[in-house]
Design a protein around this motif. Structure first.
Motif, mmCIF file in Angstrom:
data_model
loop_
_atom_site.group_PDB
_atom_site.id
_atom_site.type_symbol
_atom_site.label_atom_id
_atom_site.label_comp_id
_atom_site.label_asym_id
_atom_site.label_seq_id
_atom_site.Cartn_x
_atom_site.Cartn_y
_atom_site.Cartn_z
ATOM 1 N N LEU A 96 -23.892 -20.215 -24.855
ATOM 2 C CA LEU A 96 -24.180 -18.917 -24.233
ATOM 3 C C LEU A 96 -24.860 -18.008 -25.242
ATOM 4 C CD1 LEU A 96 -20.895 -18.166 -22.266
ATOM 5 C CD2 LEU A 96 -22.999 -19.151 -21.402
ATOM 6 N N PRO A 97 -25.733 -17.052 -24.771
ATOM 7 C CA PRO A 97 -26.282 -16.044 -25.687
ATOM 8 C C PRO A 97 -25.166 -15.244 -26.358
ATOM 9 C CG PRO A 97 -27.463 -16.024 -23.604
ATOM 10 C CD PRO A 97 -26.274 -16.904 -23.414
ATOM 11 N N CYS A 98 -25.501 -14.768 -27.573
ATOM 12 C CA CYS A 98 -24.466 -14.130 -28.387
ATOM 13 C C CYS A 98 -23.859 -12.916 -27.693
ATOM 14 C CB CYS A 98 -25.068 -13.728 -29.737
ATOM 15 S SG CYS A 98 -23.893 -12.950 -30.860
ATOM 16 N N HIS A 99 -24.697 -12.134 -26.938
ATOM 17 C CA HIS A 99 -24.147 -10.903 -26.372
ATOM 18 C C HIS A 99 -23.173 -11.162 -25.231
ATOM 19 C CE1 HIS A 99 -27.428 -11.834 -23.568
ATOM 20 N NE2 HIS A 99 -26.836 -11.040 -22.693
ATOM 21 N N ILE A 100 -23.142 -12.399 -24.701
ATOM 22 C CA ILE A 100 -22.165 -12.732 -23.652
ATOM 23 C C ILE A 100 -21.351 -13.948 -24.058
ATOM 24 C CG2 ILE A 100 -23.471 -11.708 -21.757
ATOM 25 C CD1 ILE A 100 -24.569 -14.474 -21.114
ATOM 26 N N CYS A 134 -31.995 -1.876 -28.786
ATOM 27 C CA CYS A 134 -32.298 -3.265 -29.079
ATOM 28 C C CYS A 134 -31.860 -4.141 -27.923
ATOM 29 C CB CYS A 134 -31.595 -3.702 -30.365
ATOM 30 S SG CYS A 134 -32.255 -2.932 -31.852
ATOM 31 N N ALA A 135 -32.621 -5.180 -27.690
ATOM 32 C CA ALA A 135 -32.283 -6.115 -26.625
ATOM 33 C C ALA A 135 -31.006 -6.862 -26.994
ATOM 34 C CB ALA A 135 -33.430 -7.097 -26.407
ATOM 35 N N PRO A 136 -30.237 -7.303 -26.010
ATOM 36 C CA PRO A 136 -29.009 -8.061 -26.317
ATOM 37 C C PRO A 136 -29.324 -9.313 -27.137
ATOM 38 C CG PRO A 136 -29.047 -7.412 -24.010
ATOM 39 C CD PRO A 136 -30.400 -7.093 -24.564
ATOM 40 N N CYS A 137 -28.414 -9.631 -28.039
ATOM 41 C CA CYS A 137 -28.602 -10.784 -28.921
ATOM 42 C C CYS A 137 -28.590 -12.062 -28.088
ATOM 43 C CB CYS A 137 -27.503 -10.817 -29.973
ATOM 44 S SG CYS A 137 -27.694 -12.148 -31.177
ATOM 45 N N LYS A 138 -29.534 -12.952 -28.351
ATOM 46 C CA LYS A 138 -29.677 -14.179 -27.586
ATOM 47 C C LYS A 138 -29.472 -15.427 -28.432
ATOM 48 C CE LYS A 138 -32.853 -12.074 -24.274
ATOM 49 N NZ LYS A 138 -34.179 -12.141 -23.626
ATOM 50 N N VAL A 139 -28.783 -15.317 -29.549
ATOM 51 C CA VAL A 139 -28.477 -16.496 -30.364
ATOM 52 C C VAL A 139 -27.455 -17.359 -29.609
ATOM 53 C CG1 VAL A 139 -27.545 -17.298 -32.559
ATOM 54 C CG2 VAL A 139 -28.957 -15.246 -32.474
ATOM 55 N N PRO A 140 -27.684 -18.670 -29.380
ATOM 56 C CA PRO A 140 -26.752 -19.499 -28.605
ATOM 57 C C PRO A 140 -25.452 -19.751 -29.370
ATOM 58 C CG PRO A 140 -28.549 -20.833 -29.442
ATOM 59 C CD PRO A 140 -28.877 -19.426 -29.784
ATOM 60 N N ILE A 141 -24.319 -19.562 -28.677
ATOM 61 C CA ILE A 141 -22.979 -19.776 -29.230
ATOM 62 C C ILE A 141 -22.233 -20.707 -28.270
ATOM 63 C CG2 ILE A 141 -20.827 -18.690 -29.981
ATOM 64 C CD1 ILE A 141 -23.182 -17.953 -31.708
ATOM 65 N N ALA A 142 -21.600 -21.788 -28.799
ATOM 66 C CA ALA A 142 -20.824 -22.727 -27.969
ATOM 67 C C ALA A 142 -19.537 -22.044 -27.540
ATOM 68 C CB ALA A 142 -20.529 -24.013 -28.737
ATOM 69 N N THR A 143 -19.291 -21.963 -26.234
ATOM 70 C CA THR A 143 -18.152 -21.235 -25.693
ATOM 71 C C THR A 143 -17.508 -22.062 -24.590
ATOM 72 O OG1 THR A 143 -19.383 -19.201 -26.129
ATOM 73 C CG2 THR A 143 -17.428 -19.003 -24.755
ATOM 74 N N MET A 144 -16.124 -22.089 -24.559
ATOM 75 C CA MET A 144 -15.365 -22.792 -23.530
ATOM 76 C C MET A 144 -15.071 -21.839 -22.393
ATOM 77 S SD MET A 144 -11.772 -24.900 -23.831
ATOM 78 C CE MET A 144 -12.535 -26.232 -24.732
ATOM 79 N N CYS A 145 -15.026 -22.384 -21.156
ATOM 80 C CA CYS A 145 -14.748 -21.546 -19.996
ATOM 81 C C CYS A 145 -13.293 -21.125 -19.994
ATOM 82 C CB CYS A 145 -15.122 -22.288 -18.716
ATOM 83 S SG CYS A 145 -14.062 -23.693 -18.346
ATOM 84 N N LEU A 146 -12.938 -20.224 -19.104
ATOM 85 C CA LEU A 146 -11.586 -19.662 -19.072
ATOM 86 C C LEU A 146 -10.559 -20.707 -18.658
ATOM 87 C CD1 LEU A 146 -12.445 -16.249 -17.364
ATOM 88 C CD2 LEU A 146 -11.943 -16.633 -19.768
ATOM 89 N N GLY A 147 -10.910 -21.544 -17.720
ATOM 90 C CA GLY A 147 -9.950 -22.561 -17.245
ATOM 91 C C GLY A 147 -10.015 -23.859 -18.009
ATOM 92 N N GLN A 148 -10.777 -23.861 -19.140
ATOM 93 C CA GLN A 148 -10.887 -25.032 -20.003
ATOM 94 C C GLN A 148 -11.452 -26.236 -19.242
ATOM 95 O OE1 GLN A 148 -7.082 -25.686 -21.837
ATOM 96 N NE2 GLN A 148 -7.097 -23.734 -22.949
ATOM 97 N N HIS A 149 -12.445 -25.961 -18.403
ATOM 98 C CA HIS A 149 -13.088 -27.049 -17.683
ATOM 99 C C HIS A 149 -14.266 -27.616 -18.459
ATOM 100 C CE1 HIS A 149 -11.373 -24.645 -14.146
ATOM 101 N NE2 HIS A 149 -10.677 -25.766 -14.203
ATOM 102 N N GLU A 150 -15.087 -26.740 -19.169
ATOM 103 C CA GLU A 150 -16.294 -27.209 -19.842
ATOM 104 C C GLU A 150 -16.605 -26.285 -21.013
ATOM 105 O OE1 GLU A 150 -19.642 -24.792 -17.233
ATOM 106 O OE2 GLU A 150 -19.424 -26.968 -16.946
#
Length: 897
Positions: A636-640, A616-632
């Protein structure tokens, strides 16, 4: 408005020219002129009329306007049909498309054919399957095949149907078949060829027809109409009238179906009949199945006279009694248990009863009735039959003494013996007999048959094999060998005895089935390879090969099913979402691996495609995610959808206090105090920049320590410099070189070795490595010689170079020079004298050679002839050429040995 294909004269097939000038009447255009695009024959007529009116009289504006409006409507309808056909992706052949489009039409035809049957008599359509099969074959293209020419019987071709098997043939084929059959039989059996009439047989069922029954005209199935017209709403070759043929077996009723191929169905009429045993009450039943059983016990007395029939109500006579009982023999002397069905039996005992004469007994084995009179009583004749006697039964009949005269077995001579008892002997007279073939004759006993050894050379009736029978009488026997010739189907051989002419067509019928076997098409043997399988209306029964429990609905077909076009709907294990892509369990992927070739002669094969199950192709459902350094925060797609790096520099102040963290956005451990948000954490990089602070004056080296707070330590780096003589490399600390004065620098730059530079006199400098130009003060000893080089003297180089000291020759040197000059002059004079003597000798020898010769009258030319190039350079050319030839010869000889 009717569709384009229903408009008269406007169809695609009607307006298309098929070779030659097929213009309709009234079309005055040139033969090569083209019609406007999208126009048909009817439209062309309108254009022709408009053109005529325009060329002749004033144009009728209203008529032109109407024709243009009608043309535009037809053009729009044709474009709509073309777009519909283009959008419809149909991968079947044109013939299959035609059949699919006419499925409803065929159904209407079948319904119209069976309507009189069901309406008038209340018939059940299930009883008409046999006739329905013939109708289906008539509608399917290629299903009806002529067994004589092995070709399909088309709708517009004349045909003939057999009365026995209902097989359909081309009319010209069956006429030729009948003519050939009669000709072959007449040529073999008739003495006077063509005088007798012989029957001919159907190629399939061998049903015999008389000669006058040979078909001469094309009629419909029921035989009422000749040359039935082709009607698309009727069964092919049918007249459309009621069949009205008498049912077989005859019941007094006639067929109610419309004119149809194949046998008539069972009679559907209702009659009132009783059962087989005549005991049940009469009930109404179909005429075709009016014989029925009440299933009660028969009860009729059997032939044995002791038992009754115990079978249920049945048709015909009761069977023989199957029981066993004691029965007497014919003579009544013995009793045995035997079947009731065969009560009469004989024992092995001779009768032995005395005849009425009282002397003889009956010699017949067990019999019934009286024994009769004594066979030796009454008038009797002698053995030859010429004399009659009346004697008692106890006396034997005497011989008459006359000649026997009975005809012998040969049929030509009579017995010459006297009257005798028993059979006559064989005929022993010598006669001249001919053999059966009539070629030879011989004297031999009459009772023997003369058969010669010659073999018959005649051909048998098959015209393929010789008779080869010994002494054949001319009436050769029919050929007893099997034909074994391949039939037209190419699958079977002729099973008949060897015969003349062509073999009968193969009677076998082959069933061509669809993939699931639900639809069957019977075709003659030999057509199964060229006949396309029937188009099955049943849904495909193949089990799904993907993870779905059921395939998409499609019809039965051959080969692999089309790829699944359903949504995958698998639950992704990582996130729990459903896969929204199409099913990807079977995807064609080209192989990238190239097989190793066996050698240069093998051609590389083209890449093949393989069915592969893709994940199956990687899941592409959009999920709100913060960057590692808390800049923004980014969707992002669900699989990443994990904390990510925004690719910005970290920007936190490092421990050195001089630089900030330049790593891409990364995880930073947040401390409790507020200041930690601006300072680097444990995850930030350590400052690896070199110290960029300025060094003390005179040092050009950067600080070797990493970035650090405070002042830099003294520079202890070793620098590499050349000594003053530029030969040796010296390594000195930077701090010493930068802090030293001029004298110290000169001392540090010396290698402590002798200066390698040369003075102008050519000698080496004697001082230690020093900067600048060497001092010119060479004190090395050199040798000076007098001009005659006899006197030698050592002096310092400095004085010798300045010319302060010179060495001159003494008296001894002058004396030696004088003697040497005298010796040289003497040698020159001796050489000159010797040369003159040699020239004088040569002159004398020349004059002696030419002395006494007569002078020639011709004067010699004063000018000498100029020599050619070959004369000048002959010896210079020949010498190297000969050397090369000798060298090549020597090399060749060496290699050969």
């Amino acid at each position: 408005m009717e569709p384009a294909w229903r408009q008269a004269g406007r169809g695609r097939g009607r307006g298309r020219a098929v070779g030659g000038d097929t213009r309709p009447s009234g079309d005055n255009r040139a033969p090569g002129a083209r019609k406007p695009p999208g126009t048909s024959t009817g439209q062309a007529e309108q254009f022709g009329r408009v053109a005529d009116s325009a060329s002749g009289a004033l144009p009728d504006v209203k008529r032109v306007h109407e024709s243009q409006n009608r043309f535009s409507e037809i053009h729009k309808a044709n474009q709509a049909v073309a777009q519909k056909l283009t959008a419809d992706q149909n991968f079947s052949s044109s013939e299959d498309e035609w059949e699919e489009e006419n499925i409803g039409k065929h159904g209407k035809i079948l319904v119209s054919t069976f309507t009189p049957y069901t309406d008038q008599a209340g018939g059940d359509v299930t009883e008409l399957e046999r006739t329905r099969q013939f109708l289906n074959d008539a509608f399917q293209s290629g299903a009806i095949t002529c067994l004589i020419c092995i070709a399909s019987v088309k709708r517009n071709q004349a045909m003939w149907s057999c009365k026995g098997c209902y097989c359909i043939f081309h009319l010209p084929c069956i006429q030729k078949w009948a003519k050939d059959c009669v000709f072959l039989v007449s040529s073999v059996t008739d003495d006077d060829f063509g005088k007798k009439e012989h029957p001919w047989a159907c190629p399939k069922c061998r049903h015999e027809y008389k000669n006058f029954e040979t078909p001469t005209r094309y009629t419909c199935y029921c035989g009422k109409v000749e040359d039935p017209p082709l009607d698309p709403w009727l069964v092919p070759h049918s007249c459309g009238q009621v069949c009205e043929k008498d049912f077989r077996p005859s019941c007094g009723h006639s067929c109610l179906l419309l004119c149809h191929p194949g046998p008539c169905p069972p009679c559907p009429k209702m009659v009132t009949v009783t059962c087989f045993c005549k005991r049940a009450k009469p009930i109404p039943r179909r005429c075709s199945s009016k014989a029925w059983s009440c299933q009660k016990t028969c009860g009729n007395m059997l032939l044995c006279g002791q038992h009754k029939c115990d079978r249920p109500c049945h048709a015909g006579e009761c069977p023989l009694c199957p029981r066993v009982s004691k029965q007497k023999c014919l003579c009544g002397a013995s009793v045995s248990e035997r079947l009731c069905a065969s009560p009469a039996w004989q024992c092995d005992r001779v009768c032995g009863k005395v005849f009425p004469c009282g002397y003889h007994t009956c010699e017949i084995v067990c019999h019934s009735g009286s024994c009769g009179d004594c066979p030796r009583s009454g008038n009797r004749v002698c053995p030859c039959g010429k004399s009659k006697y009346y004697l008692p039964c106890t006396d034997d009949i005497p011989t008459c003494g006359d000649t026997c005269d009975k005809l012998l077995d040969c049929g030509l001579h009579k017995c010459s013996m006297r009257c005798h008892r028993g059979p006559c002997e064989t005929c022993r007279q010598e006669v001249e007999k001919q053999c059966r073939c009539g070629k030879y004759s011989r004297h031999m006993p009459c009772h023997k048959e003369y058969i010669c050894e010659s073999k018959c050379p005649k051909m048998r009736n098959c015209e393929r094999h010789q008779c080869k029978r010994k002494c054949c009488s001319g009436n050769c026997l029919p050929c007893d060998q099997h034909c074994n010739r391949s039939l037209g189907c190419r699958n079977h051989k002729c099973p008949s005895l060897c015969h003349r002419g062509s073999c009968y067509p193969c009677p076998e019928m082959i069933n061509v089935k669809c993939n699931c076997g639900g639809t069957v098409l019977s075709v003659p043997c030999g057509r199964e390879k060229t006949t396309k399988p029937p188009k099955c209306k049943e849904p495909c029964r193949n089990s799904p090969t993907c993870h779905h429990p059921k395939r998409e609905s499609h019809r039965c077909h051959f080969g692999t099913c089309p790829p699944c076009r359903q949504i995958c709907e698998k639950v992704l294990s990582k996130c729990g979402h459903i896969c929204p892509a199409l099913c990807h369990d079977e995807v064609m992927i080209k192989q990238t691996e190239k097989p190793q070739l066996a050698g240069p002669w093998e051609q590389p094969s083209e890449p093949t495609s393989v069915l592969t199950a893709l994940p199956c192709a990687p899941c592409k459902v959009p999920i709100a995610t913060m960057c590692l350094g808390q800049h923004e925060i980014s969707p992002l797609p669900c699989h990443i959808a994990v904390p990510f790096s925004c690719k910005r520099p970290c920007g936190r102040l490092l421990n050195c206090g001089n630089h900030t963290c330049m790593r891409e956005c990364h995880i930073v451990t947040v401390m409790d105090n507020c200041e930690s948000k601006e300072k680097a954490g444990r995850e930030c990089q350590q400052c690896e920049e070199s110290c960029s602070k300025e060094r003390l004056q005179g040092c050009s080296h950067p600080c070797l320590l990493p970035c650090h707070p405070g002042d830099c330590p003294p520079c202890t780096q070793m620098i590499r410099v050349k000594c003053h003589c530029k030969i040796t490399s010296l390594f000195i600390e930077c701090i010493k070189m930068s802090a030293a004065d001029e004298d110290t620098k000169k001392l540090l730059g010396s290698c402590k070795n002798q200066c390698p530079k040369l003075l102008p006199c050519g000698h080496r400098c004697k001082e230690i490595c020093h900067p600048g130009i060497c001092q010119i003060s060479c004190n090395q000893k050199v040798k000076l010689k007098c001009p005659c080089k006899r006197i030698k003297k050592e002096v310092p180089c400095l004085k010798a170079s300045d010319g302060q000291i010179l060495v001159e020759c003494d008296d001894v040197c002058n004396e030696i020079k004088k003697k040497a000059a005298e010796i040289k002059e003497a040698e020159e004079r001796a050489a000159l004298e010797e040369e003159k003597q040699k020239q004088q000798a040569e002159l004398e020898a020349f004059e002696k050679r030419f002395k006494g010769r007569r002078k020639k009258n011709k004067r010699r030319d004063d000018t000498e002839t100029e020599e050619t190039f070959w004369q000048k350079y002959q010896k210079y050319i020949m010498v190297p050429v000969c050397g090369i030839v000798l060298a090549v010869t020597a090399i060749y000889l060496i290699q050969s040995f």
